[in-house]
Design a protein around this motif. Structure first.
Motif, PDB file in Angstrom:
ATOM      1  N   SER A 106      82.882   9.178  61.499  1.00 28.12           N
ATOM      2  CA  SER A 106      81.601   8.839  62.120  1.00 28.12           C
ATOM      3  C   SER A 106      81.900   7.982  63.341  1.00 28.12           C
ATOM      4  CB  SER A 106      80.684   8.094  61.144  1.00 28.12           C
ATOM      5  OG  SER A 106      81.208   6.805  60.827  1.00 28.12           O
ATOM      6  N   VAL A 107      80.890   7.792  64.198  1.00 27.01           N
ATOM      7  CA  VAL A 107      81.074   7.015  65.425  1.00 27.01           C
ATOM      8  C   VAL A 107      79.905   6.057  65.599  1.00 27.01           C
ATOM      9  CG1 VAL A 107      81.317   7.084  67.942  1.00 27.01           C
ATOM     10  CG2 VAL A 107      82.371   8.878  66.541  1.00 27.01           C
ATOM     11  N   ASP A 108      80.220   4.788  65.888  1.00 24.70           N
ATOM     12  CA  ASP A 108      79.238   3.760  66.210  1.00 24.70           C
ATOM     13  C   ASP A 108      79.390   3.361  67.674  1.00 24.70           C
ATOM     14  OD1 ASP A 108      78.549   3.729  63.485  1.00 24.70           O
ATOM     15  OD2 ASP A 108      80.104   2.236  63.065  1.00 24.70           O
ATOM     16  N   ALA A 109      78.314   2.821  68.251  1.00 25.21           N
ATOM     17  CA  ALA A 109      78.339   2.450  69.669  1.00 25.21           C
ATOM     18  C   ALA A 109      77.729   1.073  69.881  1.00 25.21           C
ATOM     19  CB  ALA A 109      77.595   3.489  70.497  1.00 25.21           C
ATOM     20  N   THR A 162      75.377   0.556  66.650  1.00 19.71           N
ATOM     21  CA  THR A 162      74.408   1.639  66.451  1.00 19.71           C
ATOM     22  C   THR A 162      75.157   2.918  66.120  1.00 19.71           C
ATOM     23  OG1 THR A 162      72.825   0.689  68.030  1.00 19.71           O
ATOM     24  CG2 THR A 162      72.619   3.054  67.546  1.00 19.71           C
ATOM     25  N   ARG A 163      74.801   3.573  65.050  1.00 19.27           N
ATOM     26  CA  ARG A 163      75.485   4.816  64.687  1.00 19.27           C
ATOM     27  C   ARG A 163      74.962   5.961  65.557  1.00 19.27           C
ATOM     28  NH1 ARG A 163      78.201   5.720  59.197  1.00 19.27           N
ATOM     29  NH2 ARG A 163      79.266   4.054  60.322  1.00 19.27           N
ATOM     30  N   ILE A 164      75.865   6.612  66.292  1.00 16.01           N
ATOM     31  CA  ILE A 164      75.468   7.734  67.143  1.00 16.01           C
ATOM     32  C   ILE A 164      75.991   9.071  66.615  1.00 16.01           C
ATOM     33  CG2 ILE A 164      75.227   6.317  69.215  1.00 16.01           C
ATOM     34  CD1 ILE A 164      77.973   7.364  70.133  1.00 16.01           C
ATOM     35  N   LEU A 165      76.911   9.019  65.650  1.00  8.91           N
ATOM     36  CA  LEU A 165      77.374  10.239  64.984  1.00  8.91           C
ATOM     37  C   LEU A 165      77.473   9.952  63.496  1.00  8.91           C
ATOM     38  CD1 LEU A 165      78.480  13.185  65.436  1.00  8.91           C
ATOM     39  CD2 LEU A 165      80.764  12.168  65.223  1.00  8.91           C
ATOM     40  N   PRO A 166      76.719  10.674  62.665  1.00 12.32           N
ATOM     41  CA  PRO A 166      76.777  10.411  61.220  1.00 12.32           C
ATOM     42  C   PRO A 166      78.117  10.854  60.642  1.00 12.32           C
ATOM     43  CG  PRO A 166      75.495  12.378  61.658  1.00 12.32           C
ATOM     44  CD  PRO A 166      75.802  11.775  62.998  1.00 12.32           C
ATOM     45  N   GLN A 167      78.357  10.476  59.412  1.00 11.75           N
ATOM     46  CA  GLN A 167      79.612  10.841  58.753  1.00 11.75           C
ATOM     47  C   GLN A 167      79.663  12.351  58.560  1.00 11.75           C
ATOM     48  OE1 GLN A 167      80.566   8.378  55.374  1.00 11.75           O
ATOM     49  NE2 GLN A 167      81.831   9.947  54.441  1.00 11.75           N
ATOM     50  N   LEU A 168      80.652  12.995  59.228  1.00 14.08           N
ATOM     51  CA  LEU A 168      80.768  14.451  59.199  1.00 14.08           C
ATOM     52  C   LEU A 168      82.182  14.856  58.805  1.00 14.08           C
ATOM     53  CD1 LEU A 168      78.830  15.325  62.481  1.00 14.08           C
ATOM     54  CD2 LEU A 168      77.985  15.514  60.131  1.00 14.08           C
ATOM     55  N   ASN A 178      87.733  18.710  66.719  1.00 11.18           N
ATOM     56  CA  ASN A 178      86.448  18.618  66.049  1.00 11.18           C
ATOM     57  C   ASN A 178      85.423  18.141  67.072  1.00 11.18           C
ATOM     58  OD1 ASN A 178      87.100  18.866  62.891  1.00 11.18           O
ATOM     59  ND2 ASN A 178      88.768  17.767  63.895  1.00 11.18           N
ATOM     60  N   LEU A 179      84.582  19.066  67.548  1.00 11.26           N
ATOM     61  CA  LEU A 179      83.654  18.802  68.645  1.00 11.26           C
ATOM     62  C   LEU A 179      82.262  18.527  68.098  1.00 11.26           C
ATOM     63  CD1 LEU A 179      84.812  21.687  71.020  1.00 11.26           C
ATOM     64  CD2 LEU A 179      85.515  19.287  71.094  1.00 11.26           C
ATOM     65  N   PHE A 180      81.704  17.354  68.458  1.00 11.36           N
ATOM     66  CA  PHE A 180      80.392  16.960  67.969  1.00 11.36           C
ATOM     67  C   PHE A 180      79.525  16.494  69.135  1.00 11.36           C
ATOM     68  CE2 PHE A 180      83.340  15.788  64.436  1.00 11.36           C
ATOM     69  CZ  PHE A 180      82.910  16.741  63.515  1.00 11.36           C
ATOM     70  N   PRO A 181      78.389  17.166  69.414  1.00 13.27           N
ATOM     71  CA  PRO A 181      77.474  16.679  70.452  1.00 13.27           C
ATOM     72  C   PRO A 181      76.779  15.400  69.994  1.00 13.27           C
ATOM     73  CG  PRO A 181      76.519  18.547  69.303  1.00 13.27           C
ATOM     74  CD  PRO A 181      77.921  18.418  68.784  1.00 13.27           C
ATOM     75  N   ILE A 182      76.422  14.568  70.959  1.00 16.19           N
ATOM     76  CA  ILE A 182      75.734  13.303  70.682  1.00 16.19           C
ATOM     77  C   ILE A 182      74.372  13.334  71.363  1.00 16.19           C
ATOM     78  CG2 ILE A 182      75.781  10.795  70.953  1.00 16.19           C
ATOM     79  CD1 ILE A 182      77.986  11.758  69.125  1.00 16.19           C
ATOM     80  N   ALA A 183      73.306  13.017  70.622  1.00 16.46           N
ATOM     81  CA  ALA A 183      71.949  13.013  71.165  1.00 16.46           C
ATOM     82  C   ALA A 183      71.470  11.586  71.341  1.00 16.46           C
ATOM     83  CB  ALA A 183      71.009  13.801  70.258  1.00 16.46           C
ATOM     84  N   SER A 184      71.978  10.917  72.353  1.00  9.27           N
ATOM     85  CA  SER A 184      71.571   9.544  72.641  1.00  9.27           C
ATOM     86  C   SER A 184      71.532   9.366  74.150  1.00  9.27           C
ATOM     87  CB  SER A 184      72.552   8.542  72.021  1.00  9.27           C
ATOM     88  OG  SER A 184      72.305   7.236  72.506  1.00  9.27           O
ATOM     89  N   GLU A 185      70.491   8.739  74.668  1.00  8.22           N
ATOM     90  CA  GLU A 185      70.360   8.519  76.106  1.00  8.22           C
ATOM     91  C   GLU A 185      70.700   7.088  76.501  1.00  8.22           C
ATOM     92  OE1 GLU A 185      69.749  10.836  78.445  1.00  8.22           O
ATOM     93  OE2 GLU A 185      69.923  12.253  76.799  1.00  8.22           O
ATOM     94  N   GLN A 186      71.213   6.285  75.576  1.00  7.49           N
ATOM     95  CA  GLN A 186      71.506   4.882  75.885  1.00  7.49           C
ATOM     96  C   GLN A 186      72.880   4.737  76.509  1.00  7.49           C
ATOM     97  OE1 GLN A 186      70.393   2.207  72.790  1.00  7.49           O
ATOM     98  NE2 GLN A 186      71.618   0.495  73.580  1.00  7.49           N
ATOM     99  N   ARG A 187      73.036   3.746  77.333  1.00  8.28           N
ATOM    100  CA  ARG A 187      74.319   3.412  77.943  1.00  8.28           C
ATOM    101  C   ARG A 187      75.137   2.597  76.946  1.00  8.28           C
ATOM    102  NH1 ARG A 187      76.440  -1.111  80.838  1.00  8.28           N
ATOM    103  NH2 ARG A 187      77.777  -0.565  82.612  1.00  8.28           N
TER     104      ARG A 187
END
Length: 340
Positions: A107-110, A128-134, A142-151
């Motif tokens: 997973s990825v946090d930002a 903030t979690r931007i990618l859930p545990q996958l 392993n390519l995962f799109p991220i749906a977040s508009e924050q900097r």
């Protein structure tokens, strides 16, 4: 989190620049464990290599970040500082060469913070979690799109429960300090990636990725520039389009052919345009009104070319297009000017 803006979904996120790469200033700050292989490897170029029979005192040498086998509850993590703060469009968690020892999940946090606080102070920050545990696949990108508009300025890669990751790519759009750019009294490089410039299209990038053209600093070798394949149908030219960080007037241009000696372009020209609406397909956008900025000019091998009095227009422009005749390599393009 919000859905990406319309139009951005049409572009594969790996087309965006790697915000975390070592060559743009990305840094691996802190890891919960790096017993077998160091965290710094995550941000190095390439996909990593495997050398049979190479061992260290810790065990098998691996070109990536690898933690020891976890014997207690929990998971491992690594905190990274982006070299280019911005909006993340997707991540590539590459487990190349990690087969029996890759993490089962990630997973990825930002985080967005000012300056460069001590890494230890970020461990308990409000992430903030931007990618859930996958689930991950071994030996794969392993390519995962991220749906977040924050900097974001920092990311935390979490792996469950332990194991090895060869490379971590963070593809996205740079979001610099626009207020600083607009306050600039002197000229700034409007094309530079660190200022928010973006390579939006090119017709060929066979030997050198398009984003290399606007990276920080000078290229260290021929592999760090933009280079096209040999053109077999003449006459012709190759081209690349850069969206400037902000609309601006152009005062000076630099075309650097560092390290290109037997493969530099014979000549080059530069055009500019002002677009009020985004263009997705520059290759087929024949109605764009391009203005000649620099007429076709001969280039030299392994040389920094500066043009100021030679410029025939100043703009303002939102985009510039570099044409090279007939093909070859250019390490850097600098477009110095003032925000309009």
């Amino acid at each position: 989190m919000h859905a990406p803006e319309e139009g951005k979904l049409r572009v594969g996120f790996t087309e965006f620049i790697d915000l975390a790469a070592e060559n743009v200033g990305g840094r691996a700050l802190l890891a919960s464990d790096e017993f077998f292989a160091g965290k710094e490897n995550l941000l190095k170029p390439g996909r990593g290599v495997f050398i049979p029979g190479k061992y260290t005192e810790q065990g098998k040498w691996m070109d990536g970040w690898e933690s020891r086998r976890k014997r207690v509850p929990g998971h491992d993590w690594c905190i990274l500082q982006l070299g280019l703060p911005g909006v993340v469009r997707g991540v590539d968690i590459d487990t190349n060469h990690f087969l029996g020892n890759f993490p089962e999940y990630a997973s990825v946090d930002a985080l967005e913070v000012e300056g460069s606080p001590p890494a230890e102070s970020l461990v308990d920050a409000k992430w903030t979690r931007i990618l859930p545990q996958l689930r991950l696949q071994g030996g794969s990108r392993n390519l995962f799109p991220i749906a977040s508009e924050q900097r974001w300025t920092h990311l935390r890669l979490n792996i469950y429960p332990d194991g090895g990751v060869a490379r971590f790519r963070v593809h996205g759009e740079v979001r610099p300090d626009f207020e600083r750019l607009m306050r600039a009294n002197g000229s700034v490089d409007l094309a530079a990636a660190e200022n928010g410039g973006t390579v939006v299209a090119c017709n060929d990038a066979f030997f050198g990725p398009k984003d290399n053209l606007i990276l920080p600093g000078r290229a260290a070798n021929m592999g760090e520039g933009w280079e096209t394949r040999r053109k077999r149908v003449l006459p012709g030219f190759d081209w690349i389009v850069v969206k400037l960080a902000v609309p601006g007037t152009v005062q000076k241009v630099e075309v650097d052919t560092a390290h290109y000696k037997g493969n530099f372009p014979e000549s080059a020209s530069i055009e500019g345009c002002y677009l009020r609406e985004p263009v997705v397909d520059f290759a087929n956008a024949h109605d764009i009104a391009w203005t000649e900025l620099l007429p076709r000019t001969k280039l030299r091998a392994d040389h920094r070319h500066f043009y100021e009095s030679e410029l025939r227009a100043q703009g303002p422009f939102t985009h510039v297009r570099l044409r090279i005749y007939p093909d070859g390599g250019v390490s850097r393009l600098r477009v110095h000017g003032r925000p309009a």
